[in-house]
Design a protein around this motif. Structure first.
Motif: not given
Length: 296
Positions: A187-195
């Motif tokens: 659906v075009g959604r991104y989820t980006l993780h970083f610390s």
């Protein structure tokens, strides 16, 4: 006869995005001796942290433990050693946040003390339990772990829906360094993780006064099949919703189709113009600056 408990545990990043708690652990305990004031009040008891000592003190009452899958689903089974009308305690253990993010340590939480609604079948009793961690609580957990998560839609300007299968890269404008990347879903959604480690890159940075979250100022690049589709100007990181990013943030990326061609097809021509214009007289440098501004 046995008990089977199935369910799901997830967390709210923002009002319209839920993050499954992949690889977290759920534990079910036999009830302790309850005082009248400690009687369960329902399925949505307030989630609260547990110390290592509190977890150890209830170890002898543990019925079952299971690891959540990538969608946050779990299945627990144990022998019939208590009455189905008795209350159970449900706890959650986070060894690491989703995306293997933040400092790695066990974080234990009490979820609920409740009497589940069991259904009898030929093999025993079956029950279900689901819990969504509130956004404010999830924000605090991320902050304490020194971690961030960004989610949002990637879509063309004026489009009604997002674009799937795109790669999103996030950059820290304070250092110019890449801090994380992710791909958009169907659906075009991104989820980006970083610390915090991704932000520092092994270098200690001075603290900027007034920055409550100690977060980055972000801008993005978007790729389709490893070809640059859209590159934001670093100035976008100066916008209020891009500065000092909170641990759980929602940032939508909306690009204009007219600029996609500039970002990809004409990239070679842009470099040719730079070489040509810099070799001409200084009075024509103004045209070069105007051209560069229009392309950006």
């Amino acid at each position: 006869m046995s008990y089977l408990l199935i369910g799901n545990i997830s967390a709210l990043i923002c009002n319209d995005c839920v993050e499954p708690l992949a690889n977290a652990r759920i534990r079910v305990y036999l009830p302790a001796v309850l005082q009248a004031a400690d009687q369960p009040h329902g399925i949505f008891n307030d989630m609260k942290p547990l110390s290592a000592r509190e977890v150890l003190m209830k170890a002898d009452r543990l019925l079952a433990e299971a690891t959540l899958d990538e969608k946050g689903n779990f299945s627990l089974q144990w022998k019939e050693v208590h009455l189905f009308t008795e209350a159970l305690e449900l706890d959650l253990c986070l060894d690491q946040l989703p995306g293997k993010n933040g400092t790695k340590q066990s974080r234990n939480f009490h979820l609920s003390k409740l009497v589940l609604h069991w259904k009898r079948n030929s093999g025993g009793y079956v029950g279900a339990y689901a819990y969504v961690i509130p956004a404010a609580t999830w924000h605090n957990i991320y902050a304490n772990a020194g971690a961030w998560v960004i989610t949002g839609l990637v879509k063309p300007h004026m489009a009604a829906s997002g674009q799937p299968h795109l790669k999103v890269e996030a950059y820290n404008a304070l250092t110019g360094k890449l801090i994380g990347q992710a791909h958009t879903n169907e659906v075009g959604r991104y989820t980006l993780h970083f610390s915090r480690q991704h932000l520092a890159n092994g270098v200690m940075h001075s603290l900027i006064p007034g920055r409550r979250n100690l977060g980055p100022d972000v801008y993005f690049k978007v790729y389709r099949n490893n070809e640059l589709l859209w590159a934001e100007d670093e100035k976008m990181a100066r916008m209020p919703n891009r500065q000092d990013l909170g641990p759980c943030s929602n940032v939508n990326i909306i690009y204009r189709s007219s600029r996609v061609k500039r970002a990809s097809d004409q990239l070679g021509n842009w470099f040719s113009d730079v070489i040509t214009l810099t070799s001409q007289k200084r009075k024509k440098s103004d045209k070069y600056r105007l051209l560069t501004h229009s392309l950006l």
